[in-house]
Design a protein around this motif. Structure first.
Motif, PDB file in Angstrom:
ATOM      1  N   GLY A   1       0.807  -1.211   0.000  1.00  0.00           N
ATOM      2  CA  GLY A   1       0.000   0.000   0.000  1.00  0.00           C
ATOM      3  C   GLY A   1       0.841   1.263   0.000  1.00  0.00           C
ATOM      4  O   GLY A   1       0.409   2.313  -0.471  1.00  0.00           O
ATOM      5  N   TYR A   2       2.065   1.164   0.518  1.00  0.00           N
ATOM      6  CA  TYR A   2       3.005   2.291   0.528  1.00  0.00           C
ATOM      7  C   TYR A   2       3.928   2.291  -0.689  1.00  0.00           C
ATOM      8  O   TYR A   2       4.867   3.080  -0.755  1.00  0.00           O
ATOM      9  CB  TYR A   2       3.864   2.267   1.789  1.00  0.00           C
ATOM     10  CG  TYR A   2       3.133   2.638   3.054  1.00  0.00           C
ATOM     11  CD1 TYR A   2       2.406   3.818   3.157  1.00  0.00           C
ATOM     12  CD2 TYR A   2       3.193   1.809   4.164  1.00  0.00           C
ATOM     13  CE1 TYR A   2       1.749   4.161   4.325  1.00  0.00           C
ATOM     14  CE2 TYR A   2       2.545   2.149   5.345  1.00  0.00           C
ATOM     15  CZ  TYR A   2       1.819   3.315   5.412  1.00  0.00           C
ATOM     16  OH  TYR A   2       1.172   3.650   6.572  1.00  0.00           O
ATOM     17  N   GLY A   3       3.711   1.359  -1.615  1.00  0.00           N
ATOM     18  CA  GLY A   3       4.493   1.367  -2.848  1.00  0.00           C
ATOM     19  C   GLY A   3       5.459   0.217  -3.049  1.00  0.00           C
ATOM     20  O   GLY A   3       6.110   0.144  -4.090  1.00  0.00           O
ATOM     21  N   ALA A   4       5.588  -0.690  -2.080  1.00  0.00           N
ATOM     22  CA  ALA A   4       6.461  -1.850  -2.265  1.00  0.00           C
ATOM     23  C   ALA A   4       5.831  -2.810  -3.270  1.00  0.00           C
ATOM     24  O   ALA A   4       4.625  -2.766  -3.529  1.00  0.00           O
ATOM     25  CB  ALA A   4       6.695  -2.563  -0.933  1.00  0.00           C
ATOM     26  N   ASP A   5       6.646  -3.672  -3.836  1.00  0.00           N
ATOM     27  CA  ASP A   5       6.187  -4.668  -4.804  1.00  0.00           C
ATOM     28  C   ASP A   5       6.229  -6.052  -4.183  1.00  0.00           C
ATOM     29  O   ASP A   5       7.161  -6.392  -3.443  1.00  0.00           O
ATOM     30  CB  ASP A   5       7.093  -4.658  -6.044  1.00  0.00           C
ATOM     31  CG  ASP A   5       7.041  -3.333  -6.774  1.00  0.00           C
ATOM     32  OD1 ASP A   5       5.926  -2.892  -7.116  1.00  0.00           O
ATOM     33  OD2 ASP A   5       8.116  -2.736  -6.989  1.00  0.00           O
ATOM     34  N   LEU A   6       5.259  -6.873  -4.520  1.00  0.00           N
ATOM     35  CA  LEU A   6       5.221  -8.246  -4.035  1.00  0.00           C
ATOM     36  C   LEU A   6       6.333  -9.061  -4.677  1.00  0.00           C
ATOM     37  O   LEU A   6       6.538  -9.003  -5.897  1.00  0.00           O
ATOM     38  CB  LEU A   6       3.865  -8.888  -4.361  1.00  0.00           C
ATOM     39  CG  LEU A   6       3.712 -10.362  -3.964  1.00  0.00           C
ATOM     40  CD1 LEU A   6       3.736 -10.507  -2.438  1.00  0.00           C
ATOM     41  CD2 LEU A   6       2.438 -10.931  -4.547  1.00  0.00           C
ATOM     42  N   VAL A   7       7.054  -9.796  -3.856  1.00  0.00           N
ATOM     43  CA  VAL A   7       7.979 -10.805  -4.353  1.00  0.00           C
ATOM     44  C   VAL A   7       7.311 -12.160  -4.190  1.00  0.00           C
ATOM     45  O   VAL A   7       7.139 -12.899  -5.148  1.00  0.00           O
ATOM     46  CB  VAL A   7       9.341 -10.768  -3.611  1.00  0.00           C
ATOM     47  CG1 VAL A   7      10.229 -11.920  -4.075  1.00  0.00           C
ATOM     48  CG2 VAL A   7      10.036  -9.430  -3.820  1.00  0.00           C
ATOM     49  N   ALA A   8       6.894 -12.485  -2.944  1.00  0.00           N
ATOM     50  CA  ALA A   8       6.298 -13.788  -2.672  1.00  0.00           C
ATOM     51  C   ALA A   8       5.435 -13.711  -1.421  1.00  0.00           C
ATOM     52  O   ALA A   8       5.717 -12.923  -0.520  1.00  0.00           O
ATOM     53  CB  ALA A   8       7.393 -14.839  -2.476  1.00  0.00           C
ATOM     54  N   ASP A   9       4.413 -14.541  -1.369  1.00  0.00           N
ATOM     55  CA  ASP A   9       3.587 -14.649  -0.174  1.00  0.00           C
ATOM     56  C   ASP A   9       3.576 -16.082   0.316  1.00  0.00           C
ATOM     57  O   ASP A   9       3.373 -17.012  -0.470  1.00  0.00           O
ATOM     58  CB  ASP A   9       2.155 -14.188  -0.452  1.00  0.00           C
ATOM     59  CG  ASP A   9       1.305 -14.159   0.804  1.00  0.00           C
ATOM     60  OD1 ASP A   9       1.817 -13.717   1.861  1.00  0.00           O
ATOM     61  OD2 ASP A   9       0.136 -14.571   0.754  1.00  0.00           O
ATOM     62  N   ASP A  10       3.812 -16.253   1.585  1.00  0.00           N
ATOM     63  CA  ASP A  10       3.743 -17.525   2.300  1.00  0.00           C
ATOM     64  C   ASP A  10       4.931 -18.446   2.049  1.00  0.00           C
ATOM     65  O   ASP A  10       5.410 -19.088   2.959  1.00  0.00           O
ATOM     66  CB  ASP A  10       2.432 -18.249   1.998  1.00  0.00           C
ATOM     67  CG  ASP A  10       2.159 -19.358   2.999  1.00  0.00           C
ATOM     68  OD1 ASP A  10       2.199 -19.068   4.212  1.00  0.00           O
ATOM     69  OD2 ASP A  10       1.925 -20.496   2.582  1.00  0.00           O
ATOM     70  N   GLN A  11       5.414 -18.535   0.845  1.00  0.00           N
ATOM     71  CA  GLN A  11       6.579 -19.360   0.514  1.00  0.00           C
ATOM     72  C   GLN A  11       7.544 -18.506  -0.296  1.00  0.00           C
ATOM     73  O   GLN A  11       7.149 -17.912  -1.300  1.00  0.00           O
ATOM     74  CB  GLN A  11       6.173 -20.572  -0.326  1.00  0.00           C
ATOM     75  CG  GLN A  11       5.242 -21.528   0.373  1.00  0.00           C
ATOM     76  CD  GLN A  11       5.955 -22.391   1.394  1.00  0.00           C
ATOM     77  OE1 GLN A  11       7.132 -22.716   1.239  1.00  0.00           O
ATOM     78  NE2 GLN A  11       5.257 -22.757   2.435  1.00  0.00           N
ATOM     79  N   THR A  12       8.783 -18.439   0.134  1.00  0.00           N
ATOM     80  CA  THR A  12       9.793 -17.654  -0.568  1.00  0.00           C
ATOM     81  C   THR A  12      11.017 -18.522  -0.828  1.00  0.00           C
ATOM     82  O   THR A  12      11.463 -19.251   0.052  1.00  0.00           O
ATOM     83  CB  THR A  12      10.201 -16.412   0.261  1.00  0.00           C
ATOM     84  OG1 THR A  12       9.038 -15.624   0.500  1.00  0.00           O
ATOM     85  CG2 THR A  12      11.241 -15.577  -0.460  1.00  0.00           C
ATOM     86  N   ILE A  13      11.534 -18.434  -2.023  1.00  0.00           N
ATOM     87  CA  ILE A  13      12.770 -19.126  -2.377  1.00  0.00           C
ATOM     88  C   ILE A  13      13.913 -18.138  -2.172  1.00  0.00           C
ATOM     89  O   ILE A  13      13.879 -17.021  -2.687  1.00  0.00           O
ATOM     90  CB  ILE A  13      12.757 -19.608  -3.838  1.00  0.00           C
ATOM     91  CG1 ILE A  13      11.599 -20.583  -4.060  1.00  0.00           C
ATOM     92  CG2 ILE A  13      14.099 -20.257  -4.202  1.00  0.00           C
ATOM     93  CD1 ILE A  13      11.352 -20.922  -5.515  1.00  0.00           C
TER      94      ILE A  13
END
Length: 159
Positions: A57-69
């Motif tokens: 909401g502040y401008g960050a971008d999604l990389v991964a949710d719940d599981q991250t490599i």
């Protein structure tokens, strides 16, 4: 539409090490700002996705949710989403939301929501992932926490 549990349960096991010795899967969400990523870890229900959504909401971008490599490349760590959940994030009470994901970003910070910061001005903490040292913040129960994490990513901390 498939339920959140069904969708994300098809992701790789959180504790499994991949076939590449310099990569692993973590039960964590991750967002990035200008290519600088924060890994948000914690037990189920701690608010990983909620914090990621606030930062988005502040401008960050999604990389991964719940599981991250997490992959090590030389002395740096990089993060990305598994193919099965790329571009998806869970919002409890709303459903699975679509997002434009970042393909890969360099890891610069870890937030651990299983711990709570009690100090007003805490000493710097760090954690190790795949042999690399990464700055660590514990969870803070305050409305400004998401904005403070973004500020940390953008400009660092006065040590």
């Amino acid at each position: 539409m498939t339920g959140a549990k069904d969708l994300f349960s098809s992701a790789p096991d959180a504790n499994a090490v991949s076939s590449d010795d310099d990569a692993l899967f973590l039960h964590a969400s991750c967002v990035a700002d200008n290519g600088r990523a924060v890994l948000i870890r914690g037990a189920s229900g701690r608010g990983k996705s909620s914090l990621a959504l606030q930062m988005m909401g502040y401008g960050a971008d999604l990389v991964a949710d719940d599981q991250t490599i997490v992959c090590r490349k030389g002395a740096s760590l990089y993060v990305r989403a598994p193919d099965t959940t790329r571009g998806l994030i869970e919002a409890r009470g709303v459903g699975i939301l679509k997002a434009s994901p970042v393909g890969e970003a360099q890891l610069h910070l870890v937030v651990d929501l299983d711990g709570r910061e009690e100090d007003r001005l805490p000493h710097p903490r760090e954690t190790r992932i795949l042999g690399c040292v990464v700055p660590l913040l514990l969870g803070v129960d305050a409305a400004y926490f998401a904005a403070a994490i973004l500020q940390f990513l953008r400009h660092g901390r006065n040590a």
